[in-house]
Structures are given as structure tokens and as C-alpha cells.
Design a protein around this motif. Structure first.
Motif, short mmCIF file in Angstrom:
data_model
loop_
_atom_site.label_atom_id
_atom_site.label_comp_id
_atom_site.label_asym_id
_atom_site.label_seq_id
_atom_site.Cartn_x
_atom_site.Cartn_y
_atom_site.Cartn_z
N GLU A 168 0.73 -1.50 -0.24
CA GLU A 168 -0.17 0.19 0.14
C GLU A 168 0.85 1.25 0.21
O GLU A 168 0.18 2.10 -0.70
CB GLU A 168 -1.23 0.16 1.44
N SER A 169 1.76 0.63 0.49
CA SER A 169 2.78 2.38 0.80
C SER A 169 3.57 1.92 -1.13
O SER A 169 4.73 3.48 -0.56
CB SER A 169 3.97 2.05 1.74
N ASP A 170 3.59 1.72 -1.72
CA ASP A 170 5.06 1.55 -2.29
C ASP A 170 3.76 2.90 -3.82
O ASP A 170 2.20 2.45 -3.50
CB ASP A 170 4.78 -0.39 -3.23
N PRO A 171 4.67 3.08 -4.91
CA PRO A 171 4.32 3.92 -5.68
C PRO A 171 3.69 2.87 -6.86
O PRO A 171 4.48 1.48 -6.96
CB PRO A 171 5.52 4.36 -6.58
N ILE A 172 2.63 2.44 -7.58
CA ILE A 172 2.44 2.40 -8.93
C ILE A 172 3.11 2.44 -10.10
O ILE A 172 3.35 4.01 -10.06
CB ILE A 172 0.88 1.93 -8.73
N VAL A 244 3.75 -6.25 -14.53
CA VAL A 244 1.86 -7.27 -13.94
C VAL A 244 0.74 -5.76 -13.34
O VAL A 244 0.98 -5.43 -13.24
CB VAL A 244 2.34 -8.00 -12.82
N PRO A 245 -0.28 -6.70 -13.68
CA PRO A 245 -1.36 -5.31 -12.62
C PRO A 245 -1.40 -5.64 -11.73
O PRO A 245 -1.03 -6.38 -10.70
CB PRO A 245 -2.54 -6.24 -13.13
N ALA A 246 -1.32 -4.10 -10.76
CA ALA A 246 -0.65 -4.54 -9.30
C ALA A 246 -2.22 -4.55 -8.39
O ALA A 246 -3.47 -4.05 -9.44
CB ALA A 246 -1.17 -2.28 -9.16
N GLY A 247 -2.09 -5.42 -7.62
CA GLY A 247 -3.74 -5.88 -6.42
C GLY A 247 -3.47 -6.95 -6.36
O GLY A 247 -2.71 -7.43 -7.01
N ARG A 248 -4.31 -6.92 -4.94
CA ARG A 248 -5.12 -7.91 -4.75
C ARG A 248 -5.89 -9.06 -5.47
O ARG A 248 -7.31 -8.05 -6.60
CB ARG A 248 -5.48 -7.57 -3.71
N CYS A 249 -6.40 -9.98 -4.74
CA CYS A 249 -6.94 -10.94 -5.67
C CYS A 249 -8.37 -10.42 -5.12
O CYS A 249 -8.04 -10.80 -3.30
CB CYS A 249 -7.15 -12.45 -5.30
N ARG A 250 -9.87 -10.45 -5.68
CA ARG A 250 -10.84 -9.49 -4.50
C ARG A 250 -11.98 -10.90 -4.89
O ARG A 250 -12.48 -11.23 -6.14
CB ARG A 250 -11.06 -7.67 -5.17
#
Ligand code: MN
Ligand code: MN
Length: 461
Positions: A168-172, A244-250
């Protein structure tokens, strides 16, 4: 008999899996999907999936195979193929001459790999140049949150592992698209040409370093990478860095019945086949689980399913138990566990609905893939399909049939043909997916769960 009795006794009537799911199965399904989601969050590349598999397998008592070691029924071994793919086995009570039960999935997914010389500056913006990997619709990969994953081998032999964009604290990172206001020409192009490969340039930064001369933004980015990872520009030449796409499995949907993530193809089958193997008691036939690389570009290369790495692993298993590799292959069965296309009513005209997999009807079994008259497919025999049908029905696993779209609409392949080429009876099967190869793919929880049960049943057949 009445017409209704004839109808129920003679005709097939596929049903939504929720109509037969017990409360216990439902609870198991939800728990399984939580574990699967955690796996997806930890593994976005084949390297990450392989590392996860090694660490997890060792926790469950698997040992790296050593050529010449003696193996007994119940022994658990694995072979880490250069950090990019992995093969695992639980030795059965029967001789390997009687064959193994194999599940083979892949852990690579479509993405954008960095070019060997990726870093440049244009108009005071720093970018990475990329070359896409696997089949993507390029327009889907602009204006979405992206992350950088991979490894760098430095000249001194040290290895740097990089993940930026997931915390969450990383830049994308991001690829830009043209504003609609100036898109008169772009909007007239065919979809395949609206965004082209050389436009998939990833924005890295815009702040110049203090000083004189050119490329001050690029230099500032290189300085940041040097401070954090000790990198110099030449290190990109011996790196595997990927976007790759950033983010989690939702959970997706108001009823939370779907899972949305990058790379369900094919980690959804990879997880389904490795989880039941981890806790397996002594099976009759040796159970073999493969997490392969390079499926998305043709199963080529040393870590792809065409590589002899698999034959070497199976030869080692045979040597360690006094069996013959050719007999073993001849009597083995392989479930080529890979995703299928779930029927999408938005694009109904691309499929034959009578023969297409649907969400929530369980694992889809695919007699053949291929394109233009089944070209490139392994086309499973009636006997092979019969084996799967009987095995899954006896285990109470919900399954359905799949074909990859209408005849002559397109097509695709899996590792199935390469397993069948080895004289192994092979059938394609896997989880139906919506938006396959998009930055976010959708699968149904019920189908994920049924695919895991199917893999378990195949191992124990
Ligand atoms: Mn696949
Ligand atoms: Mn694919």
C-alpha cells in the motif's frame, strides 16, 4: 414411461452448481477460496509461484529429489527447475511401471516484460520500454495500476529480487492513453491497432536530478534504483523484470460469488492441483504435480512443458523405484489443467452455447482445443474422456464440457499436446474464466473449488 420420465432418464440437464452445493461444501469452498486468494497475492510470476511451491512443499515434508536416492511409497519429492517451474510427486504403492497420475498446470501469465535496454527519457518523462509476453489485447493494459516484479543478476553474481507496486505504501506504475478529446484518428482504428506494442511504455518518473545535461529524469530514476537495489544501467542486461497489474485478488459481485485477479490463467489450476497433493496419504499410483512455465508462448524453452526437464524428473523417479520410464509414460494419465472460456452473454455470437462452459457448473472438461479443424490439439480419445467422466462422477465432482469458442472463431492450445506426445493419455480440463488474459480475469468460487476436488480425484484414480 411418461414424456417427463423419458426426459429425465434420457436427456442431459446441466444445472447451476449452487443447486446441489451442501452447506458443508459451501463452507469448504469459501475457506478454499481464501487460501487461493492468498496464493494469488503472493505469486504473480512463475518465479514467485515456484518459490512459494518450494517453501510450502518443504513445510509439508517434500524433499528435493537427488538422482540415485531410493524412494518408498509415501515419499514426497520435488524438482525445482531453475526457479521457474517445479515438479512434485508423492510416490504411490503401485510400481511406476503401472503409470502415474499427473496434473499439469502453468504458472506464467500474459504480461509486459522489460526490454534488455528498457530505461529511457522522452520529453522529460522517464519510461521503461516493454515487450509483451503472451496474448494480450494491448488496449486493456493502459491506464491501469501496474507493478514491477522480477530479479536482477548483478555482475558480482548477487541476485536482487524486486517487487514494487504491491505494498500500500509503494508507488505504482502506469502506461498512458490518449485523451478522448484528441482521439479522432485513434478511435477510427481497429481495436488491435488503437494501442500498439511500442506504445506500451511504462511511466517511471518526471523529476529531474539537479545539474546540467540531458536525461536528468532518467538519471534520477537510475539513482533511485541504485540507492534502493544497488543497480546500474548495465544490470538490466542480466535481468528478468516484468510489469504486471498491481493489486490483490478480490471478491467480485454483490453476492461475492466471483474472484477477480490478474493471472487466474493458470494459477487457478496450479493451486487446485498442488493443494491436495501437499496433504496426500500414500496414493495407489504415484501422483505428479507440474507447475510449468512458458505455456503462454508455446511451452517452449528449458522451463516449458516441451523441455526434457520433465522427462528427467520422471526418469529420476523411475530410477529411484526400479521402474522403466517408457512403461511409466505408456500407463500414465495426465490432466492438462488449464482454464477455459466461460460463456459470456455479452459476446454470445463467439461461442456454441451448447458446447461452451458456463460459470458455476464446475470444472470444464475439454476434449480438444486447437484452431482451424482442431489444429494443434491433442484431441482426447473416447476412452480418456470416459476415464475422466467416471472418475469425477464417482467422486461427486461437478463438471461440464468445454470447447474454445465457435468453429473457426479462433482457438488456442495448452500443454496437453506435449504430454500426449510423450505417450501419456491426456485430457484438458480447468476453470472457466471471463475476460481471459485481461489485467483482471474473473472466475467463480464454485468452479475453483470443484477443480481442486477434480485434481484430487484424478490423483487418487
Ligand atoms: Mn492457460
Ligand atoms: Mn493463457
Amino acid at each position: 414411461m411418461t414424456t417427463e420420465e423419458l426426459r429425465t432418464s434420457l436427456l442431459s440437464a446441466p444445472k447451476n452448481g449452487y443447486t446441489s452445493l451442501t452447506p458443508e461444501q459451501r463452507a469448504e469452498m469459501e475457506a478454499y477460496c481464501k487460501r487461493y486468494s492468498a496464493f494469488m497475492d503472493a505469486c504473480k510470476t512463475e518465479r514467485e509461484a515456484t518459490a512459494w511451491a518450494v517453501e510450502t512443499a518443504e513445510k509439508y515434508g517434500f524433499k528435493e529429489i537427488v538422482p540415485g536416492m531410493k524412494l518408498q511409497p509415501g515419499d514426497k519429492v520435488y524438482k525445482n527447475n531453475r526457479g521457474k517451474s517445479i515438479m512434485l510427486a508423492v510416490i504411490g504403492s503401485a510400481s511406476l511401471n503401472e503409470g502415474a497420475n499427473i496434473c499439469a498446470a502453468h504458472v506464467d501469465s500474459p504480461r509486459m516484460d522489460l526490454k534488455p535496454n528498457p530505461l529511457y527519457e522522452d520529453s522529460e518523462i522517464a519510461y521503461f520500454k516493454t515487450h509483451y509476453y503472451g496474448g494480450i489485447k494491448k488496449y486493456q493494459w493502459v491506464t491501469v495500476p501496474l507493478a514491477l516484479h522480477g530479479v536482477v543478476y548483478r555482475k558480482d553474481g548477487s541476485v536482487i529480487t524486486i517487487t514494487i507496486g504491491e505494498d500500500e505504501s509503494d508507488p505504482i506504475l502506469c502506461v498512458s492513453d490518449l485523451l478522448i478529446h484528441l482521439s479522432a484518428d485513434q478511435m477510427k482504428k481497429p481495436l488491435a491497432e488503437g494501442i500498439v506494442g511500442e506504445q506500451l511504455n511504462v511511466i517511471l518518473g518526471t523529476e529531474p536530478i539537479e545539474g546540467e545535461g540531458s536525461d536528468l529524469v532518467k538519471l534520477n530514476i537510475m539513482k533511485l534504483l541504485n540507492e534502493k537495489y544497488g543497480l546500474i544501467e548495465a544490470d538490466f542486461l542480466s535481468a528478468e523484470l516484468t510489469i504486471v497489474p498491481a493489486g490483490r485478488c478480490r471478491e467480485v459481485g454483490l453476492d461475492r460469488s466471483l474472484l477477480g485477479a490478474y493471472g487466474h490463467d493458470d494459477r487457478v489450476c496450479a493451486y487446485a492441483e498442488i493443494e491436495p497433493l501437499l496433504t496426500m496419504d500414500i496414493p495407489t499410483h504415484t501422483a505428479v504435480c507440474i507447475l510449468a512455465d512458458k505455456e503462454e508462448i508455446g511451452s517452449v524453452g528449458i522451463s516449458g512443458m516441451q523441455s526434457r526437464a520433465f522427462d528427467t524428473f520422471m526418469q529420476d523417479l523411475c530410477d529411484s523405484t526400479g521402474a522403466n520410464l517408457n512403461r511409466c509414460f505408456e500407463n500414465s494419465f495426465c490432466l492438462s489443467a488449464d482454464v477455459s472460456n466461460a460463456f459470456d452473454p455479452n459476446f454470445a455470437e463467439t461461442c456454441d452455447k451448447r458446447n461452451n462452459s458456463m460459470l458455476n457448473r464446475g470444472i470444464s472438461i475439454c476434449k480438444y482445443t486447437g484452431s482451424r479443424g482442431k489444429g494443434g490439439a491433442s484431441d482426447a480419445s473416447a476412452e480418456a474422456m470416459g476415464h475422466v467422466r467416471t472418475t469425477l462422477d464417482n467422486a461427486g465432482v461437478l463438471w461440464q464440457i468445454a470447447t474454445l469458442g465457435k468453429v473457426d472463431q479462433g482457438g488456442g492450445g495448452t500443454v496437453a499436446a506435449y504430454m500426449a506426445n510423450r505417450n501419456i493419455v491426456t485430457v484438458d480440463a480447468g476453470v472457466p474464466v471471463l475476460s481471459m488474459h485481461a489485467p483482471m480475469e474473473l472466475v467463480s468460487k464454485l468452479d475453483c473449488y470443484m477443480t481442486m476436488l477434480a485434481c484430487k480425484a484424478i490423483y487418487l484414480a
